[in-house]
Design a protein around this motif. Structure first.
Motif, PDB file in Angstrom:
ATOM      1  N   PRO A  99      -6.153   9.426  -3.862  1.00 44.75           N
ATOM      2  CA  PRO A  99      -6.304   8.418  -4.507  1.00 44.75           C
ATOM      3  C   PRO A  99      -7.903   8.047  -4.736  1.00 44.75           C
ATOM      4  N   THR A 100      -7.958   7.052  -5.657  1.00 47.05           N
ATOM      5  CA  THR A 100      -9.213   6.554  -5.945  1.00 47.05           C
ATOM      6  C   THR A 100      -9.829   5.961  -4.454  1.00 47.05           C
ATOM      7  N   ILE A 160      -7.952  -0.813   2.297  1.00 47.33           N
ATOM      8  CA  ILE A 160      -7.155  -0.803   3.305  1.00 47.33           C
ATOM      9  C   ILE A 160      -8.232  -1.135   4.503  1.00 47.33           C
ATOM     10  N   ALA A 161      -9.255  -0.554   4.319  1.00 42.44           N
ATOM     11  CA  ALA A 161     -10.166  -0.862   5.533  1.00 42.44           C
ATOM     12  C   ALA A 161     -10.343  -2.444   5.510  1.00 42.44           C
ATOM     13  N   VAL A 162     -10.717  -3.017   4.515  1.00 37.42           N
ATOM     14  CA  VAL A 162     -11.080  -4.409   4.438  1.00 37.42           C
ATOM     15  C   VAL A 162      -9.561  -5.140   5.079  1.00 37.42           C
ATOM     16  N   ILE A 166      -0.629  -4.033   2.075  1.00 31.88           N
ATOM     17  CA  ILE A 166       0.365  -3.650   1.647  1.00 31.88           C
ATOM     18  C   ILE A 166       0.509  -3.267  -0.046  1.00 31.88           C
ATOM     19  N   THR A 167      -0.285  -3.874  -0.640  1.00 32.51           N
ATOM     20  CA  THR A 167      -0.456  -3.429  -1.852  1.00 32.51           C
ATOM     21  C   THR A 167      -1.167  -2.237  -2.176  1.00 32.51           C
ATOM     22  N   SER A 168      -2.230  -1.883  -1.047  1.00 32.86           N
ATOM     23  CA  SER A 168      -3.008  -0.742  -1.158  1.00 32.86           C
ATOM     24  C   SER A 168      -1.944   0.456  -0.956  1.00 32.86           C
ATOM     25  N   PHE A 169      -1.407   0.358   0.134  1.00 32.99           N
ATOM     26  CA  PHE A 169      -0.399   1.363   0.711  1.00 32.99           C
ATOM     27  C   PHE A 169       0.664   1.563  -0.433  1.00 32.99           C
ATOM     28  N   LEU A 170       1.212   0.648  -1.095  1.00 31.28           N
ATOM     29  CA  LEU A 170       2.257   0.912  -2.295  1.00 31.28           C
ATOM     30  C   LEU A 170       1.543   1.659  -3.139  1.00 31.28           C
ATOM     31  N   ILE A 171       0.155   1.428  -3.649  1.00 26.85           N
ATOM     32  CA  ILE A 171      -0.446   2.081  -4.527  1.00 26.85           C
ATOM     33  C   ILE A 171      -0.352   3.706  -4.206  1.00 26.85           C
ATOM     34  N   ILE A 172      -0.837   3.898  -2.976  1.00 27.03           N
ATOM     35  CA  ILE A 172      -1.071   5.339  -2.438  1.00 27.03           C
ATOM     36  C   ILE A 172       0.348   5.834  -2.247  1.00 27.03           C
ATOM     37  N   ARG A 173       1.229   5.154  -1.951  1.00 24.29           N
ATOM     38  CA  ARG A 173       2.696   5.566  -2.094  1.00 24.29           C
ATOM     39  C   ARG A 173       3.099   6.055  -3.209  1.00 24.29           C
ATOM     40  N   MET A 174       2.895   5.425  -4.418  1.00 25.59           N
ATOM     41  CA  MET A 174       3.262   5.654  -5.696  1.00 25.59           C
ATOM     42  C   MET A 174       2.553   6.994  -6.246  1.00 25.59           C
ATOM     43  N   TRP A 175       1.057   6.842  -5.784  1.00 22.21           N
ATOM     44  CA  TRP A 175       0.202   8.194  -6.157  1.00 22.21           C
ATOM     45  C   TRP A 175       0.767   9.529  -5.622  1.00 22.21           C
ATOM     46  N   PHE A 176       0.971   9.314  -4.227  1.00 17.87           N
ATOM     47  CA  PHE A 176       1.473  10.619  -3.635  1.00 17.87           C
ATOM     48  C   PHE A 176       2.742  10.894  -3.841  1.00 17.87           C
ATOM     49  N   GLY A 177       3.662  10.090  -4.150  1.00 14.55           N
ATOM     50  CA  GLY A 177       5.114  10.318  -4.767  1.00 14.55           C
ATOM     51  C   GLY A 177       4.971  11.101  -5.913  1.00 14.55           C
ATOM     52  N   LYS A 178       4.172  10.491  -6.670  1.00 11.06           N
ATOM     53  CA  LYS A 178       4.106  11.502  -8.194  1.00 11.06           C
ATOM     54  C   LYS A 178       3.444  13.070  -7.693  1.00 11.06           C
ATOM     55  N   ALA A 179       2.738  12.970  -6.959  1.00  9.11           N
ATOM     56  CA  ALA A 179       1.986  14.326  -6.543  1.00  9.11           C
ATOM     57  C   ALA A 179       2.911  15.000  -5.907  1.00  9.11           C
ATOM     58  N   TYR A 191       4.110  -3.526   8.474  1.00  4.65           N
ATOM     59  CA  TYR A 191       4.015  -4.863   7.547  1.00  4.65           C
ATOM     60  C   TYR A 191       5.298  -5.689   7.796  1.00  4.65           C
ATOM     61  N   ALA A 192       6.699  -4.976   8.222  1.00  9.35           N
ATOM     62  CA  ALA A 192       7.755  -5.943   8.476  1.00  9.35           C
ATOM     63  C   ALA A 192       7.444  -6.664   9.666  1.00  9.35           C
ATOM     64  N   PHE A 193       6.719  -6.131  10.704  1.00 13.47           N
ATOM     65  CA  PHE A 193       6.409  -6.986  12.127  1.00 13.47           C
ATOM     66  C   PHE A 193       5.320  -7.907  11.576  1.00 13.47           C
ATOM     67  N   TYR A 194       4.304  -7.598  10.655  1.00 10.65           N
ATOM     68  CA  TYR A 194       3.333  -8.448  10.388  1.00 10.65           C
ATOM     69  C   TYR A 194       3.558  -9.810   9.610  1.00 10.65           C
ATOM     70  N   ALA A 195       4.688  -9.451   8.769  1.00 12.67           N
ATOM     71  CA  ALA A 195       5.010 -10.727   7.948  1.00 12.67           C
ATOM     72  C   ALA A 195       5.464 -11.928   9.368  1.00 12.67           C
ATOM     73  N   VAL A 196       6.139 -11.502  10.295  1.00 13.57           N
ATOM     74  CA  VAL A 196       6.552 -12.716  11.059  1.00 13.57           C
ATOM     75  C   VAL A 196       5.410 -13.465  11.502  1.00 13.57           C
TER      76      VAL A 196
END
Length: 236
Positions: free
Chosen positions: A109-110, A117-119, A168-181, A214-219
């Motif tokens: 991904p870009t 994610i690092a931030v 979670i937004t960054s990982f969702l973007i990566i998931r969509m990118w890799f899912g299509k690939a 992220y489910a744990f992080y939400a608590v």
């Protein structure tokens, strides 16, 4: 009893979940180039007859590639040594172990996505420290008085929320990118038929670790926001 359960969640469970989520995100982010080169990855390409000879029960050995946010690791066969690319936020995946007729569709991904994610990891680490300190401020004597200030409570809540949303937004973007690939890679293997390389691509356990994290992080984030709301309500 309810008050006791609420106190236990805020004082013990929430900080523990915050620490667990931080560790899981770090593992998913650093793997496979820095840690766990063959155990954790976001995407794997592995030898398989599933796409070319679906009804065959014969085992197959061949090249494997493990892709992550910072780079990739590969091995020519199950017993071969694993080699990894240098970790970077703009990785170039090494697919040289794959056959020449394998689809060339797996790209990183870009660079901004791993950087974000690092931030978010930095925010998450700071949030864990501040949230733990505010949770145990009553047990720290005079040192804990500083963490009782509304400004500290507000900063903790905002840092936690920003870390959660950015991550979670960054990982969702990566998931969509890799899912299509992955989908395109496997479709090309299917189109080539029996002459195609005996490979299959799939999203891997790194994403499962991320969603659990992220489910744990939400608590603790919700607990921190609730404390902020109670503080604001008390002032009103």
């Amino acid at each position: 009893m309810i008050a006791g359960v609420s106190k236990a969640i805020n004082l013990y469970l929430a900080p523990l979940l915050s620490l667990t989520s931080l560790i899981l995100i770090i593992f998913a982010y650093l793997a496979p180039t820095i840690i766990l080169p063959t155990q954790v990855a976001l995407v794997t390409v592995s030898p398989s007859l599933e796409l070319t000879e679906a009804h065959s029960s014969q085992g197959v050995d061949g090249p494997s590639v493990f892709l992550g946010a910072l780079g990739s690791c590969a091995r020519a066969n199950h017993d071969a040594a694993v080699t990894c690319t240098p970790p970077t936020v703009s990785p170039k995946y090494d697919l040289s172990v794959l056959p020449s007729n394998a689809p060339d569709l797996l790209s990183a991904p870009t660079a901004t996505t791993p950087a974000f994610i690092a931030v978010s990891l930095a925010f998450t680490a700071i949030f864990f420290i501040m949230f733990t300190m505010t949770s145990f401020r009553g047990k720290m004597g005079k040192f804990g008085n500083g963490f009782d200030r509304p400004g500290v409570q507000r900063a903790t809540a905002w840092i936690g929320l920003l870390g959660f949303l950015i991550g979670i937004t960054s990982f969702l973007i990566i998931r969509m990118w890799f899912g299509k690939a992955v989908e395109d890679f496997n479709d090309d293997i299917l189109k080539e038929g029996s002459g195609a390389p005996k490979l299959i691509a799939a999203t891997s356990n790194g994403f499962i670790m991320v969603w659990v994290a992220y489910a744990f992080y939400a608590v603790p984030v919700v607990c921190s926001l609730a404390k902020l709301h109670v503080t604001a309500g008390g002032k009103a």
